[in-house]
Design a protein around this motif. Sequence first.
Motif, short mmCIF file in Angstrom:
data_model
loop_
_atom_site.label_atom_id
_atom_site.label_comp_id
_atom_site.label_asym_id
_atom_site.label_seq_id
_atom_site.Cartn_x
_atom_site.Cartn_y
_atom_site.Cartn_z
N ILE A 1 0.87 -1.18 0.00
CA ILE A 1 0.00 0.00 0.00
C ILE A 1 0.90 1.23 0.00
CG2 ILE A 1 -1.85 1.26 1.15
CD1 ILE A 1 -2.82 -1.39 0.28
N LEU A 2 0.82 2.02 -1.08
CA LEU A 2 1.68 3.18 -1.24
C LEU A 2 0.84 4.42 -1.43
CD1 LEU A 2 4.40 4.61 -1.96
CD2 LEU A 2 4.04 3.84 -4.31
N GLY A 3 1.16 5.48 -0.69
CA GLY A 3 0.45 6.75 -0.83
C GLY A 3 1.39 7.84 -1.31
N ILE A 4 0.93 8.65 -2.26
CA ILE A 4 1.68 9.80 -2.75
C ILE A 4 0.82 11.04 -2.50
CG2 ILE A 4 2.77 10.90 -4.74
CD1 ILE A 4 3.08 8.11 -5.96
N LEU A 5 1.28 11.89 -1.58
CA LEU A 5 0.50 13.05 -1.18
C LEU A 5 1.16 14.33 -1.69
CD1 LEU A 5 -0.34 12.10 2.53
CD2 LEU A 5 -1.52 11.43 0.41
N GLY A 6 0.36 15.35 -1.89
CA GLY A 6 0.90 16.62 -2.34
C GLY A 6 -0.20 17.57 -2.72
N GLN A 7 0.18 18.81 -2.97
CA GLN A 7 -0.76 19.84 -3.36
C GLN A 7 -1.35 19.53 -4.73
OE1 GLN A 7 -0.59 24.58 -4.51
NE2 GLN A 7 1.16 23.69 -3.46
N ARG A 8 -2.55 20.03 -4.99
CA ARG A 8 -3.13 19.95 -6.32
C ARG A 8 -2.16 20.56 -7.34
NH1 ARG A 8 -8.77 19.91 -7.77
NH2 ARG A 8 -10.16 19.35 -6.03
#
Length: 390
Positions: free
Chosen positions: A33-40
């Motif tokens: 399970i991998l998450g990539i978060l960041g601003q729009r």
Amino acid sequence: MEELIAQYRIMLENTPMNFFREKHKEINWNVRILGILGQRGVGKSTMILQHIKKKGDITNTLYVQADDIYFGGHTLLELAKEFYAHGGKELYIDEIHKYKDWNREIKMIYDLLPNLKVVYSGSSLLALKKGGADLSRRVIEYHLPEWSFREFLNLNNNWDLKASSLEEILLGKVDFPYGEERPLKYFDQYMKQGCYPFFKELEFYTLLRQIINNTIENDIPTFAGMTVAATQKLKKLMYFISKSVPVKVNYSELAKNLEIDREIVARYLEYLEKAELLTLLRTKANGDAVLRKADKLYLHNPNIAYVLGDADVNKGNLRESVFLCWTKEKFEVLGSDISDFEIEEYTFEIGGKTKGKHQLGGVKNGYVVKDNIEYAVGKDIPLWMFGFLY
């Protein structure tokens, strides 16, 4: 599911492969399970599609957007089960913050389909962890920041400039070609519209304004359960900060101006910071290196300032905000009692070409960072060089 597959293949065909962010190499794409978060707007979707296309195994993968109309009548879990039953191995879910109770269903996918890998992208708001299913022991998350000055140069000019360490920057050792090329020419462009991969778009400011509005009107309210009236307070707060130089954090004064409770102000600032529209600069409290108190407010990057401030943009605020934008991606940056910023054992004063060293006094590791010089001379370091940290 056939329609989702068709949409996925079309998006894959139109994904450019001419430039990969270095973050792509840093990510462990093999975790379950991998998450990539960041601003729009920073390029999360493009990075995911590039990874799929580069890998080449598209028949066993599926990319979906969490706000697709398909999910009006189906759940993520249902899709994952059907995809897995037909031989699917890797499920990529974009903009997952738009899907209600996403973390609960991702946990169920993890528990029920142990051979299915899931990659999701979403707003950095998700890092607040609103409760629900505990994914902390199951998921690995990465943050994708705004584009650095170095990345902007590479994409704009088809260059391959390398990143520099902080110590190299303080010695003026940065991989810029010079000669006929001049860094300040590109730096001015970057400050106005270089923090996002769509900087060449004719309607850049319209697109960025839409990103800001969608974050305030949709992402934050959906995450926090806000009313329409509350979103207007968020907009007023953003506008107030865009006109300031920068804002000293005073919760009581902000509460009075916004006509809301002091506790709500703190919560709004937390949401805006996690959504990467604002940055709170913190300082050591009472000399304790563990305790931190919010001291100043900045817009998250200079492009946002140009969108919100129009022609009324304060240069001093821009200098400090871009320095903070770059350095906080690699270090804990704190406010300083004698200058603008502290990073580890170093102290930094930010200013223009004529900025002196008097505020630094006899500080051994004190540096003056100037926004309109090309080369490092002694303890005077060009601001643009810090854009090579990543």
